[in-house]
Scaffold this motif. Structure first.
Motif, PDB file in Angstrom:
ATOM      1  N   MET A  36       0.830  -1.207   0.000  1.00 24.51           N
ATOM      2  CA  MET A  36       0.000   0.000   0.000  1.00 24.51           C
ATOM      3  C   MET A  36       0.865   1.258   0.000  1.00 24.51           C
ATOM      4  O   MET A  36       0.541   2.247  -0.684  1.00 24.51           O
ATOM      5  N   LEU A  37       1.965   1.232   0.749  1.00 28.23           N
ATOM      6  CA  LEU A  37       2.891   2.369   0.726  1.00 28.23           C
ATOM      7  C   LEU A  37       3.506   2.542  -0.660  1.00 28.23           C
ATOM      8  O   LEU A  37       3.656   3.687  -1.146  1.00 28.23           O
ATOM      9  N   ALA A  38       3.853   1.441  -1.320  1.00 24.72           N
ATOM     10  CA  ALA A  38       4.414   1.526  -2.669  1.00 24.72           C
ATOM     11  C   ALA A  38       3.414   2.120  -3.650  1.00 24.72           C
ATOM     12  O   ALA A  38       3.770   2.953  -4.500  1.00 24.72           O
ATOM     13  N   PHE A  39       2.150   1.728  -3.539  1.00 18.26           N
ATOM     14  CA  PHE A  39       1.136   2.285  -4.431  1.00 18.26           C
ATOM     15  C   PHE A  39       0.942   3.779  -4.194  1.00 18.26           C
ATOM     16  O   PHE A  39       0.737   4.551  -5.146  1.00 18.26           O
ATOM     17  N   SER A  40       0.981   4.206  -2.952  1.00 20.53           N
ATOM     18  CA  SER A  40       0.823   5.636  -2.669  1.00 20.53           C
ATOM     19  C   SER A  40       1.983   6.445  -3.246  1.00 20.53           C
ATOM     20  O   SER A  40       1.775   7.542  -3.798  1.00 20.53           O
ATOM     21  N   GLN A  41       3.203   5.917  -3.161  1.00 18.60           N
ATOM     22  CA  GLN A  41       4.346   6.630  -3.726  1.00 18.60           C
ATOM     23  C   GLN A  41       4.291   6.640  -5.256  1.00 18.60           C
ATOM     24  O   GLN A  41       4.665   7.632  -5.892  1.00 18.60           O
ATOM     25  N   ALA A  42       3.827   5.548  -5.858  1.00 20.05           N
ATOM     26  CA  ALA A  42       3.663   5.532  -7.315  1.00 20.05           C
ATOM     27  C   ALA A  42       2.613   6.544  -7.763  1.00 20.05           C
ATOM     28  O   ALA A  42       2.767   7.205  -8.806  1.00 20.05           O
ATOM     29  N   PHE A  53      -5.254  11.520 -13.628  1.00 19.97           N
ATOM     30  CA  PHE A  53      -6.297  10.499 -13.664  1.00 19.97           C
ATOM     31  C   PHE A  53      -5.764   9.157 -13.177  1.00 19.97           C
ATOM     32  O   PHE A  53      -6.401   8.468 -12.371  1.00 19.97           O
ATOM     33  N   LEU A  54      -4.582   8.768 -13.654  1.00 20.94           N
ATOM     34  CA  LEU A  54      -3.993   7.500 -13.220  1.00 20.94           C
ATOM     35  C   LEU A  54      -3.681   7.516 -11.728  1.00 20.94           C
ATOM     36  O   LEU A  54      -3.867   6.510 -11.030  1.00 20.94           O
ATOM     37  N   ALA A  55      -3.206   8.644 -11.228  1.00 22.74           N
ATOM     38  CA  ALA A  55      -2.896   8.743  -9.798  1.00 22.74           C
ATOM     39  C   ALA A  55      -4.157   8.597  -8.950  1.00 22.74           C
ATOM     40  O   ALA A  55      -4.165   7.873  -7.944  1.00 22.74           O
ATOM     41  N   VAL A  59      -5.210   5.421  -6.337  1.00 23.33           N
ATOM     42  CA  VAL A  59      -5.554   5.601  -4.925  1.00 23.33           C
ATOM     43  C   VAL A  59      -6.948   5.059  -4.632  1.00 23.33           C
ATOM     44  O   VAL A  59      -7.165   4.341  -3.645  1.00 23.33           O
ATOM     45  N   LEU A  60      -7.916   5.361  -5.496  1.00 22.13           N
ATOM     46  CA  LEU A  60      -9.294   4.961  -5.226  1.00 22.13           C
ATOM     47  C   LEU A  60      -9.493   3.458  -5.385  1.00 22.13           C
ATOM     48  O   LEU A  60     -10.143   2.814  -4.549  1.00 22.13           O
ATOM     49  N   VAL A  61      -8.963   2.887  -6.463  1.00 24.90           N
ATOM     50  CA  VAL A  61      -9.234   1.480  -6.772  1.00 24.90           C
ATOM     51  C   VAL A  61      -8.348   0.554  -5.947  1.00 24.90           C
ATOM     52  O   VAL A  61      -8.833  -0.343  -5.250  1.00 24.90           O
ATOM     53  N   TYR A  62      -7.033   0.765  -6.014  1.00 28.31           N
ATOM     54  CA  TYR A  62      -6.124  -0.167  -5.358  1.00 28.31           C
ATOM     55  C   TYR A  62      -6.035   0.079  -3.852  1.00 28.31           C
ATOM     56  O   TYR A  62      -6.226  -0.845  -3.053  1.00 28.31           O
ATOM     57  N   GLY A  64      -7.986   2.049  -1.992  1.00 25.14           N
ATOM     58  CA  GLY A  64      -9.282   2.139  -1.333  1.00 25.14           C
ATOM     59  C   GLY A  64     -10.103   0.881  -1.353  1.00 25.14           C
ATOM     60  O   GLY A  64     -10.991   0.713  -0.515  1.00 25.14           O
ATOM     61  N   ALA A  65      -9.833  -0.039  -2.258  1.00 25.80           N
ATOM     62  CA  ALA A  65     -10.672  -1.233  -2.373  1.00 25.80           C
ATOM     63  C   ALA A  65      -9.862  -2.517  -2.387  1.00 25.80           C
ATOM     64  O   ALA A  65     -10.003  -3.362  -1.504  1.00 25.80           O
ATOM     65  N   VAL A  66      -8.983  -2.661  -3.370  1.00 31.43           N
ATOM     66  CA  VAL A  66      -8.309  -3.937  -3.576  1.00 31.43           C
ATOM     67  C   VAL A  66      -7.372  -4.266  -2.421  1.00 31.43           C
ATOM     68  O   VAL A  66      -7.412  -5.358  -1.845  1.00 31.43           O
ATOM     69  N   MET A  67      -6.503  -3.314  -2.048  1.00 29.59           N
ATOM     70  CA  MET A  67      -5.517  -3.602  -1.018  1.00 29.59           C
ATOM     71  C   MET A  67      -6.165  -3.754   0.358  1.00 29.59           C
ATOM     72  O   MET A  67      -5.707  -4.553   1.180  1.00 29.59           O
ATOM     73  N   VAL A  68      -7.229  -3.005   0.626  1.00 34.40           N
ATOM     74  CA  VAL A  68      -7.943  -3.191   1.888  1.00 34.40           C
ATOM     75  C   VAL A  68      -8.570  -4.577   1.940  1.00 34.40           C
ATOM     76  O   VAL A  68      -8.550  -5.262   2.975  1.00 34.40           O
ATOM     77  N   LEU A  69      -9.116  -5.031   0.801  1.00 34.75           N
ATOM     78  CA  LEU A  69      -9.661  -6.390   0.734  1.00 34.75           C
ATOM     79  C   LEU A  69      -8.573  -7.428   0.949  1.00 34.75           C
ATOM     80  O   LEU A  69      -8.756  -8.403   1.692  1.00 34.75           O
ATOM     81  N   PHE A  70      -7.417  -7.232   0.314  1.00 32.25           N
ATOM     82  CA  PHE A  70      -6.297  -8.153   0.525  1.00 32.25           C
ATOM     83  C   PHE A  70      -5.883  -8.188   1.994  1.00 32.25           C
ATOM     84  O   PHE A  70      -5.583  -9.258   2.539  1.00 32.25           O
TER      85      PHE A  70
END
Length: 213
Positions: A36-42, A53-55, A59-62, A64-70
């Motif tokens: 999650m830290l790596a995704f935030s820095q990316a 848009f990609l940023a 944040v919203l998809v990975y 906010g949803a995917v990584m929290v689910l993981f």
């Protein structure tokens, strides 16, 4: 070095450290947190590259949803890490070979550079005309409309397949039909039984005359 370059190096260093810790962390929960830290820095790096848009989607998809689910799945499974590490050295040569190949490919791309078909002046002119999000939307729904539709159909088929696999009926599973449960009547569930009222006890028989004397 200006402030933008300094932030780029800062975000990149934290991103590389977090990615390294994702692979080397012993605890799966810590690995997910580092990811999650790596995704935030990316996402921050993409903001510096004016890819808003990609940023935001990252944040919203990975995050906010995917990584929290993981994270919830890893915490609920209670994985046995010692059991997973038993065959580590057995598969290490193959993993090392794949890692070397990926590293060589990345080095080739970085050393060779990205070959663009259009000139830098045309790219800057196209970027200045519309916003980043609008330009991406125009490309997706004009030049790449068929790949987008194919990807959407594949996702819908995958979702339907997952629902079908989840809702399949098993013969050894007991279930209640909702329709029958709704239309049930009180008389079907409760039965009143009439019981005779309590009777007075019978008088005791008189004792024999011999016993009384």
């Amino acid at each position: 070095m200006d402030a933008k370059t300094g932030f780029f190096y800062l975000f990149s260093v934290v991103l590389l450290f977090a990615a390294f810790r994702v692979v080397t962390a012993r605890n799966p929960v810590h690995a997910v947190l580092y990811l999650m830290l790596a995704f935030s820095q990316a996402s921050a790096v993409w903001l510096l590259l004016k890819a808003e848009f990609l940023a935001i989607v990252l944040v919203l998809v990975y995050l906010g949803a995917v990584m929290v689910l993981f994270l919830f799945v890893v915490m609920m499974l209670d994985l046995n890490v010692d059991h997973l590490r038993q065959n580590f050295w057995k598969h290490f040569p193959l993993a090392a070979l794949v890692g070397v190949v990926i590293a060589l490919e990345m080095a080739y791309v970085l050393m060779g550079g990205f070959r663009l078909q259009t000139s830098a002046a045309d790219a800057m002119a196209a970027t200045n005309q519309v916003s980043n999000t609008k330009a991406l939307g125009l490309l997706l729904y004009s030049e790449y409309v068929y790949p987008v539709q194919v990807a959407a159909v594949i996702l819908v088929v995958a979702m339907i397949a997952a629902i079908a696999l989840t809702l399949r009926r098993r013969k050894d599973t007991r279930y209640v039909d909702v329709k029958d449960q709704i239309h049930v009547k009180a008389s079907d569930r409760l039965k009143v039984v009439k019981v005779a009222p309590t009777q007075a006890p019978k008088p005791a028989a008189p004792a024999a005359e011999g016993e009384s004397k």
